[in-house]
Design a protein around this motif. Structure first.
Motif, PDB file in Angstrom:
ATOM      1  N   GLU A   1      45.451  89.576  63.025  1.00  0.00           N
ATOM      2  CA  GLU A   1      45.609  88.554  64.052  1.00  0.00           C
ATOM      3  C   GLU A   1      44.260  88.019  64.503  1.00  0.00           C
ATOM      4  O   GLU A   1      43.230  88.696  64.386  1.00  0.00           O
ATOM      5  N   SER A   2      44.292  86.832  65.061  1.00  0.00           N
ATOM      6  CA  SER A   2      43.104  86.243  65.689  1.00  0.00           C
ATOM      7  C   SER A   2      43.583  85.226  66.713  1.00  0.00           C
ATOM      8  O   SER A   2      44.766  84.864  66.743  1.00  0.00           O
ATOM      9  N   GLY A   3      42.650  84.776  67.546  1.00  0.00           N
ATOM     10  CA  GLY A   3      42.964  83.718  68.498  1.00  0.00           C
ATOM     11  C   GLY A   3      43.134  84.168  69.935  1.00  0.00           C
ATOM     12  O   GLY A   3      43.315  83.332  70.821  1.00  0.00           O
ATOM     13  N   GLY A   4      43.078  85.462  70.180  1.00  0.00           N
ATOM     14  CA  GLY A   4      43.198  85.926  71.551  1.00  0.00           C
ATOM     15  C   GLY A   4      41.943  85.595  72.347  1.00  0.00           C
ATOM     16  O   GLY A   4      40.930  85.141  71.802  1.00  0.00           O
ATOM     17  N   GLY A   5      42.010  85.824  73.656  1.00  0.00           N
ATOM     18  CA  GLY A   5      40.848  85.550  74.498  1.00  0.00           C
ATOM     19  C   GLY A   5      41.206  85.573  75.966  1.00  0.00           C
ATOM     20  O   GLY A   5      42.298  85.975  76.362  1.00  0.00           O
ATOM     21  N   LEU A   6      40.263  85.125  76.757  1.00  0.00           N
ATOM     22  CA  LEU A   6      40.410  85.055  78.207  1.00  0.00           C
ATOM     23  C   LEU A   6      40.609  83.593  78.606  1.00  0.00           C
ATOM     24  O   LEU A   6      39.767  82.751  78.273  1.00  0.00           O
ATOM     25  N   VAL A   7      41.725  83.313  79.265  1.00  0.00           N
ATOM     26  CA  VAL A   7      42.012  81.954  79.711  1.00  0.00           C
ATOM     27  C   VAL A   7      42.481  81.976  81.149  1.00  0.00           C
ATOM     28  O   VAL A   7      42.845  83.030  81.681  1.00  0.00           O
ATOM     29  N   LYS A   8      42.490  80.811  81.765  1.00  0.00           N
ATOM     30  CA  LYS A   8      42.964  80.670  83.134  1.00  0.00           C
ATOM     31  C   LYS A   8      44.463  80.344  83.132  1.00  0.00           C
ATOM     32  O   LYS A   8      44.992  79.823  82.154  1.00  0.00           O
ATOM     33  N   PRO A   9      45.148  80.634  84.225  1.00  0.00           N
ATOM     34  CA  PRO A   9      46.574  80.273  84.303  1.00  0.00           C
ATOM     35  C   PRO A   9      46.783  78.792  84.027  1.00  0.00           C
ATOM     36  O   PRO A   9      46.015  77.946  84.492  1.00  0.00           O
ATOM     37  N   GLY A  10      47.823  78.508  83.238  1.00  0.00           N
ATOM     38  CA  GLY A  10      48.126  77.134  82.876  1.00  0.00           C
ATOM     39  C   GLY A  10      47.503  76.677  81.571  1.00  0.00           C
ATOM     40  O   GLY A  10      47.893  75.633  81.034  1.00  0.00           O
ATOM     41  N   GLU A  11      46.548  77.431  81.058  1.00  0.00           N
ATOM     42  CA  GLU A  11      45.892  77.062  79.810  1.00  0.00           C
ATOM     43  C   GLU A  11      46.688  77.561  78.599  1.00  0.00           C
ATOM     44  O   GLU A  11      47.720  78.227  78.748  1.00  0.00           O
ATOM     45  N   SER A  12      46.183  77.208  77.430  1.00  0.00           N
ATOM     46  CA  SER A  12      46.895  77.519  76.182  1.00  0.00           C
ATOM     47  C   SER A  12      46.029  78.330  75.233  1.00  0.00           C
ATOM     48  O   SER A  12      44.794  78.289  75.302  1.00  0.00           O
ATOM     49  N   LEU A  13      46.705  79.040  74.354  1.00  0.00           N
ATOM     50  CA  LEU A  13      46.068  79.744  73.244  1.00  0.00           C
ATOM     51  C   LEU A  13      46.983  79.649  72.032  1.00  0.00           C
ATOM     52  O   LEU A  13      48.207  79.567  72.178  1.00  0.00           O
ATOM     53  N   ARG A  14      46.377  79.694  70.869  1.00  0.00           N
ATOM     54  CA  ARG A  14      47.152  79.727  69.632  1.00  0.00           C
ATOM     55  C   ARG A  14      46.742  80.963  68.841  1.00  0.00           C
ATOM     56  O   ARG A  14      45.589  81.076  68.416  1.00  0.00           O
ATOM     57  N   LEU A  15      47.663  81.881  68.697  1.00  0.00           N
ATOM     58  CA  LEU A  15      47.407  83.074  67.903  1.00  0.00           C
ATOM     59  C   LEU A  15      47.755  82.808  66.448  1.00  0.00           C
ATOM     60  O   LEU A  15      48.731  82.129  66.154  1.00  0.00           O
ATOM     61  N   SER A  16      46.955  83.365  65.556  1.00  0.00           N
ATOM     62  CA  SER A  16      47.214  83.275  64.126  1.00  0.00           C
ATOM     63  C   SER A  16      47.303  84.677  63.554  1.00  0.00           C
ATOM     64  O   SER A  16      46.704  85.620  64.085  1.00  0.00           O
ATOM     65  N   CYS A  17      48.029  84.799  62.472  1.00  0.00           N
ATOM     66  CA  CYS A  17      48.149  86.086  61.790  1.00  0.00           C
ATOM     67  C   CYS A  17      48.217  85.805  60.299  1.00  0.00           C
ATOM     68  O   CYS A  17      49.154  85.139  59.828  1.00  0.00           O
TER      69      CYS A  17
ATOM     70  N   ARG B   1      55.359  79.186  61.079  1.00  0.00           N
ATOM     71  CA  ARG B   1      54.798  79.837  59.892  1.00  0.00           C
ATOM     72  C   ARG B   1      54.374  78.777  58.890  1.00  0.00           C
ATOM     73  O   ARG B   1      54.935  77.685  58.849  1.00  0.00           O
ATOM     74  N   ASP B   2      53.401  79.112  58.096  1.00  0.00           N
ATOM     75  CA  ASP B   2      52.972  78.268  56.991  1.00  0.00           C
ATOM     76  C   ASP B   2      52.886  79.179  55.774  1.00  0.00           C
ATOM     77  O   ASP B   2      51.874  79.862  55.569  1.00  0.00           O
ATOM     78  N   ASN B   3      53.946  79.201  55.001  1.00  0.00           N
ATOM     79  CA  ASN B   3      53.973  80.116  53.857  1.00  0.00           C
ATOM     80  C   ASN B   3      52.891  79.789  52.832  1.00  0.00           C
ATOM     81  O   ASN B   3      52.382  80.683  52.153  1.00  0.00           O
ATOM     82  N   ALA B   4      52.552  78.519  52.722  1.00  0.00           N
ATOM     83  CA  ALA B   4      51.518  78.134  51.761  1.00  0.00           C
ATOM     84  C   ALA B   4      50.166  78.750  52.118  1.00  0.00           C
ATOM     85  O   ALA B   4      49.356  79.057  51.237  1.00  0.00           O
ATOM     86  N   LYS B   5      49.942  78.943  53.424  1.00  0.00           N
ATOM     87  CA  LYS B   5      48.689  79.552  53.888  1.00  0.00           C
ATOM     88  C   LYS B   5      48.871  81.039  54.184  1.00  0.00           C
ATOM     89  O   LYS B   5      47.915  81.691  54.620  1.00  0.00           O
ATOM     90  N   ASN B   6      50.100  81.530  53.964  1.00  0.00           N
ATOM     91  CA  ASN B   6      50.392  82.945  54.248  1.00  0.00           C
ATOM     92  C   ASN B   6      50.035  83.313  55.682  1.00  0.00           C
ATOM     93  O   ASN B   6      49.512  84.415  55.937  1.00  0.00           O
ATOM     94  N   THR B   7      50.341  82.418  56.591  1.00  0.00           N
ATOM     95  CA  THR B   7      49.918  82.572  57.980  1.00  0.00           C
ATOM     96  C   THR B   7      51.078  82.284  58.921  1.00  0.00           C
ATOM     97  O   THR B   7      51.894  81.399  58.658  1.00  0.00           O
ATOM     98  N   MET B   8      51.130  83.042  60.001  1.00  0.00           N
ATOM     99  CA  MET B   8      52.095  82.793  61.062  1.00  0.00           C
ATOM    100  C   MET B   8      51.334  82.495  62.341  1.00  0.00           C
ATOM    101  O   MET B   8      50.168  82.902  62.490  1.00  0.00           O
ATOM    102  N   TYR B   9      51.990  81.797  63.262  1.00  0.00           N
ATOM    103  CA  TYR B   9      51.328  81.358  64.481  1.00  0.00           C
ATOM    104  C   TYR B   9      52.201  81.627  65.702  1.00  0.00           C
ATOM    105  O   TYR B   9      53.429  81.714  65.609  1.00  0.00           O
ATOM    106  N   LEU B  10      51.536  81.720  66.835  1.00  0.00           N
ATOM    107  CA  LEU B  10      52.231  81.740  68.118  1.00  0.00           C
ATOM    108  C   LEU B  10      51.443  80.823  69.050  1.00  0.00           C
ATOM    109  O   LEU B  10      50.327  81.170  69.471  1.00  0.00           O
ATOM    110  N   GLN B  11      52.008  79.655  69.318  1.00  0.00           N
ATOM    111  CA  GLN B  11      51.411  78.720  70.270  1.00  0.00           C
ATOM    112  C   GLN B  11      51.875  79.106  71.656  1.00  0.00           C
ATOM    113  O   GLN B  11      53.075  79.166  71.911  1.00  0.00           O
TER     114      GLN B  11
END
Length: 126
Positions: free
Chosen positions: A6-22, A72-82
């Motif tokens: 996984e990647s994409g985690g971090g510290l954000v403020k309430p109301g902000e966004s993150l996109r996790l990838s795996c 998910r993007d099977n072509a990139k072998n990657t899954m996401y969580l927006q």
């Protein structure tokens, strides 16, 4: 080599966004259900969302419906969580997971997956 990273985690403020990838390594995501789980300190691991191998069935925890989107993007072998409109209660370590289930076209948010990633930390704080 870890099968899921996984990647994409971090510290954000309430109301902000993150996109996790795996990214999956050593196997293709074709035929696999995918899931995202999270675990906060002192709490049990809980299912956040899942997406069937067919790509047309999803489930979301009530606490994240309307704010999180799994894909998910099977072509990139990657899954996401927006993750949008993040709140302090979303603070946790997030894990991706896969389970070989080419049929039926459903998925589960129960922790019954074959592989889990090592986790990425998401912290929401003002």
């Amino acid at each position: 080599q870890l099968p899921l990273v996984e990647s994409g985690g971090g510290l954000v403020k309430p109301g902000e966004s993150l996109r996790l990838s795996c990214v999956a390594s050593g196997f293709t995501l074709e035929g696999y259900n995918i899931g995202w789980f999270r675990q906060a300190p002192g709490k049990e691991r809980e299912g956040v969302s899942c997406l069937s191998s067919s790509g047309d069935y999803t489930e979301y925890a009530d606490s994240v419906k309307g704010r999180f989107t799994i894909s998910r993007d099977n072509a990139k072998n990657t899954m996401y969580l927006q993750m949008d409109s993040l709140q302090p209660e979303d603070t946790a370590t997030y894990y991706c997971a896969t389970d070989y289930r080419p049929y039926p076209p459903i998925c589960t948010m129960l922790p019954r997956y074959d592989f889990y990633g090592q986790g990425t930390q998401v912290t929401v704080s003002s």
